[in-house]
Design a protein around this motif. Structure first.
Motif, PDB file in Angstrom:
ATOM      1  N   TRP A  56       0.848  -1.199   0.000  1.00 14.17           N
ATOM      2  CA  TRP A  56       0.000   0.000   0.000  1.00 14.17           C
ATOM      3  C   TRP A  56       0.877   1.240   0.000  1.00 14.17           C
ATOM      4  O   TRP A  56       2.016   1.183   0.473  1.00 14.17           O
ATOM      5  N   SER A  57       0.362   2.313  -0.517  1.00 16.90           N
ATOM      6  CA  SER A  57       1.105   3.577  -0.541  1.00 16.90           C
ATOM      7  C   SER A  57       0.303   4.653   0.172  1.00 16.90           C
ATOM      8  O   SER A  57      -0.922   4.711   0.012  1.00 16.90           O
ATOM      9  N   ILE A  58       0.997   5.490   0.924  1.00 19.92           N
ATOM     10  CA  ILE A  58       0.317   6.602   1.601  1.00 19.92           C
ATOM     11  C   ILE A  58       1.161   7.874   1.527  1.00 19.92           C
ATOM     12  O   ILE A  58       2.357   7.825   1.258  1.00 19.92           O
ATOM     13  N   LEU A  59       0.503   8.960   1.808  1.00 19.96           N
ATOM     14  CA  LEU A  59       1.171  10.254   1.878  1.00 19.96           C
ATOM     15  C   LEU A  59       1.392  10.589   3.346  1.00 19.96           C
ATOM     16  O   LEU A  59       0.458  10.554   4.140  1.00 19.96           O
ATOM     17  N   VAL A  60       2.638  10.868   3.703  1.00 22.92           N
ATOM     18  CA  VAL A  60       2.937  11.285   5.067  1.00 22.92           C
ATOM     19  C   VAL A  60       2.595  12.760   5.151  1.00 22.92           C
ATOM     20  O   VAL A  60       3.169  13.567   4.422  1.00 22.92           O
ATOM     21  N   SER A  61       1.651  13.075   6.029  1.00 20.89           N
ATOM     22  CA  SER A  61       1.269  14.472   6.033  1.00 20.89           C
ATOM     23  C   SER A  61       0.971  14.949   7.440  1.00 20.89           C
ATOM     24  O   SER A  61       0.315  14.275   8.221  1.00 20.89           O
ATOM     25  N   GLU A  62       1.536  16.074   7.766  1.00 16.43           N
ATOM     26  CA  GLU A  62       1.245  16.644   9.068  1.00 16.43           C
ATOM     27  C   GLU A  62      -0.090  17.350   8.958  1.00 16.43           C
ATOM     28  O   GLU A  62      -0.382  17.984   7.954  1.00 16.43           O
ATOM     29  N   GLN A  63      -0.895  17.206   9.986  1.00 20.13           N
ATOM     30  CA  GLN A  63      -2.250  17.763   9.924  1.00 20.13           C
ATOM     31  C   GLN A  63      -2.241  19.232   9.543  1.00 20.13           C
ATOM     32  O   GLN A  63      -1.388  19.992   9.964  1.00 20.13           O
ATOM     33  N   GLY A  64      -3.195  19.586   8.739  1.00 25.81           N
ATOM     34  CA  GLY A  64      -3.333  20.990   8.390  1.00 25.81           C
ATOM     35  C   GLY A  64      -2.607  21.375   7.111  1.00 25.81           C
ATOM     36  O   GLY A  64      -2.849  22.424   6.554  1.00 25.81           O
ATOM     37  N   ILE A  65      -1.733  20.487   6.641  1.00 24.10           N
ATOM     38  CA  ILE A  65      -1.021  20.797   5.405  1.00 24.10           C
ATOM     39  C   ILE A  65      -1.813  20.270   4.225  1.00 24.10           C
ATOM     40  O   ILE A  65      -2.183  19.120   4.157  1.00 24.10           O
ATOM     41  N   GLY A  66      -2.123  21.143   3.287  1.00 26.76           N
ATOM     42  CA  GLY A  66      -2.891  20.696   2.132  1.00 26.76           C
ATOM     43  C   GLY A  66      -2.574  21.565   0.938  1.00 26.76           C
ATOM     44  O   GLY A  66      -3.449  22.047   0.248  1.00 26.76           O
ATOM     45  N   ASP A  67      -1.279  21.761   0.705  1.00 24.71           N
ATOM     46  CA  ASP A  67      -0.916  22.627  -0.409  1.00 24.71           C
ATOM     47  C   ASP A  67      -1.084  21.886  -1.736  1.00 24.71           C
ATOM     48  O   ASP A  67      -1.412  20.708  -1.780  1.00 24.71           O
ATOM     49  N   TRP A  68      -0.830  22.583  -2.813  1.00 24.76           N
ATOM     50  CA  TRP A  68      -1.059  22.033  -4.141  1.00 24.76           C
ATOM     51  C   TRP A  68      -0.248  20.763  -4.388  1.00 24.76           C
ATOM     52  O   TRP A  68      -0.733  19.780  -4.933  1.00 24.76           O
ATOM     53  N   GLY A  69       1.014  20.770  -3.945  1.00 31.69           N
ATOM     54  CA  GLY A  69       1.881  19.602  -4.126  1.00 31.69           C
ATOM     55  C   GLY A  69       1.280  18.378  -3.466  1.00 31.69           C
ATOM     56  O   GLY A  69       1.304  17.278  -4.008  1.00 31.69           O
ATOM     57  N   GLN A  70       0.725  18.572  -2.284  1.00 29.04           N
ATOM     58  CA  GLN A  70       0.138  17.441  -1.557  1.00 29.04           C
ATOM     59  C   GLN A  70      -1.133  16.955  -2.216  1.00 29.04           C
ATOM     60  O   GLN A  70      -1.403  15.752  -2.260  1.00 29.04           O
ATOM     61  N   LEU A  71      -1.920  17.886  -2.737  1.00 28.82           N
ATOM     62  CA  LEU A  71      -3.159  17.485  -3.412  1.00 28.82           C
ATOM     63  C   LEU A  71      -2.846  16.633  -4.636  1.00 28.82           C
ATOM     64  O   LEU A  71      -3.540  15.665  -4.935  1.00 28.82           O
ATOM     65  N   LYS A  72      -1.781  16.993  -5.333  1.00 28.43           N
ATOM     66  CA  LYS A  72      -1.397  16.214  -6.512  1.00 28.43           C
ATOM     67  C   LYS A  72      -0.989  14.790  -6.117  1.00 28.43           C
ATOM     68  O   LYS A  72      -1.291  13.830  -6.807  1.00 28.43           O
ATOM     69  N   LYS A  73      -0.297  14.682  -4.986  1.00 26.12           N
ATOM     70  CA  LYS A  73       0.095  13.357  -4.513  1.00 26.12           C
ATOM     71  C   LYS A  73      -1.138  12.554  -4.090  1.00 26.12           C
ATOM     72  O   LYS A  73      -1.226  11.355  -4.324  1.00 26.12           O
ATOM     73  N   THR A  74      -2.097  13.225  -3.457  1.00 23.45           N
ATOM     74  CA  THR A  74      -3.312  12.535  -3.031  1.00 23.45           C
ATOM     75  C   THR A  74      -4.058  11.983  -4.235  1.00 23.45           C
ATOM     76  O   THR A  74      -4.531  10.845  -4.220  1.00 23.45           O
ATOM     77  N   LYS A  75      -4.119  12.768  -5.295  1.00 23.14           N
ATOM     78  CA  LYS A  75      -4.807  12.304  -6.505  1.00 23.14           C
ATOM     79  C   LYS A  75      -4.068  11.105  -7.100  1.00 23.14           C
ATOM     80  O   LYS A  75      -4.679  10.112  -7.501  1.00 23.14           O
ATOM     81  N   PHE A  76      -2.758  11.211  -7.139  1.00 21.62           N
ATOM     82  CA  PHE A  76      -1.929  10.121  -7.664  1.00 21.62           C
ATOM     83  C   PHE A  76      -2.226   8.807  -6.920  1.00 21.62           C
ATOM     84  O   PHE A  76      -2.395   7.747  -7.541  1.00 21.62           O
ATOM     85  N   LEU A  77      -2.342   8.885  -5.607  1.00 21.33           N
ATOM     86  CA  LEU A  77      -2.606   7.679  -4.813  1.00 21.33           C
ATOM     87  C   LEU A  77      -4.030   7.173  -5.013  1.00 21.33           C
ATOM     88  O   LEU A  77      -4.266   5.963  -5.082  1.00 21.33           O
ATOM     89  N   LYS A  78      -4.971   8.072  -5.116  1.00 23.18           N
ATOM     90  CA  LYS A  78      -6.370   7.673  -5.340  1.00 23.18           C
ATOM     91  C   LYS A  78      -6.509   6.873  -6.623  1.00 23.18           C
ATOM     92  O   LYS A  78      -7.236   5.873  -6.681  1.00 23.18           O
TER      93      LYS A  78
END
Ligand code: MF3
Ligand code: CO
Length: 256
Positions: A107-129
């Motif tokens: 499985w793959s996940i994004l390590v993310s500290e709460q509250g962070i949701g910048d554009w770079g992270q959103l792109k990674k979230t989409k990639f994983l979805k």
């Protein structure tokens, strides 16, 4: 690849429960500041505690419970003392052997500290979805009478249809008496082609993909494959038993 009888399937099922529980522990422990080797240790302990053994020990020269890859690394990463950072894309791959029966999952996940949701992270979230969706699309095809190519093309359509690349040189596989068995199950191919699936077959269906180039290069450690263009890699894998009408997923960690 032989279809497994009911007794054999019941042992694979138990193996799968152990793998799913270990994957759950491992995935849930991935946090900022935690090291890869700590995750490996968590998975190893859980596998042993539940009466399983490390399937990866059957791979000559490999002694870890897991493979862990970060960002541009795609597969077969050796766990090291590297610590996770916020924004890292992390994949954990592990396999269990129980009474001689193997199951394999990742499985793959994004390590993310709460509250962070910048554009770079959103792109990674989409990639994983998309990677996860491709896995379920592929799994859905694992029913009696379908062919290996139906699984492959379902994965390819989802990944490439979303603008990502399927890695060509690494594939899913049959699983059961050993970790890697026939047939190979690529994440790309033609629907209706390849081996005909029979209920009772054990398959490790894998989505191995990148944001950019489909080519991977072997790192100097001799194990880790990274994307050739350093773009992010993702990995989703489940062991399933082909069903008459419906596939049975053995390693779903979210239900473990
Ligand atoms: N799950 C991996 C696969 O099916 C196996 C990794 S083998 C190891 O490709 F030795 F690299 F751990
Ligand atoms: Co595998």
């Amino acid at each position: 690849m032989k279809a497994r009888n009911t007794y054999e399937q019941s042992l694979m099922r138990k193996s799968g429960v152990i793998a799913a529980k270990a994957l759950k522990k491992a995935v849930e422990a991935i946090k900022v500041g935690v090291a890869e080797l700590e995750i490996d240790e968590i998975a190893r302990k859980e596998i042993i505690k539940l009466g399983g053994d490390l399937s990866y020990k059957t791979v000559p020269g490999y002694k870890y419970a897991t493979c862990i890859t970060v960002n541009e690394q795609v597969v077969h990463g050796i766990p090291t003392n590297r610590k996770f950072e916020s924004g890292d894309l992390v994949s954990v791959d592990l396999a269990v052997v129980y009474k001689g029966w193997h199951t394999d999952c990742a499985w793959s996940i994004l390590v993310s500290e709460q509250g962070i949701g910048d554009w770079g992270q959103l792109k990674k979230t989409k990639f994983l979805k998309i990677g996860e969706a491709a896995l379920w699309d592929g799994i859905e095809q694992a029913v009696d009478g379908n062919r290996v190519g139906d699984i492959s093309s379902a994965i390819q359509e989802k990944i490439e249809g979303s603008g990502y690349s399927v890695v060509r040189s690494l594939v899913g596989h049959g699983v059961g008496r050993s970790l890697h068995e026939d047939p190979e199950i690529p994440g790309f191919g033609k629907a209706g082609s390849g081996l005909s699936l029979k209920s009772g077959m054990g398959l490790a269906i894998e989505v191995i993909y990148t944001v950019g180039s489909p080519d991977v290069i072997l790192d100097s450690d001799g194990w880790t494959f990274s994307s050739s263009d350093k773009s992010w890699g993702g990995l989703f894998e489940m062991t399933v038993i082909v069903g008459r009408k419906e596939v049975e997923v053995l390693t779903d960690w979210r239900k473990a």
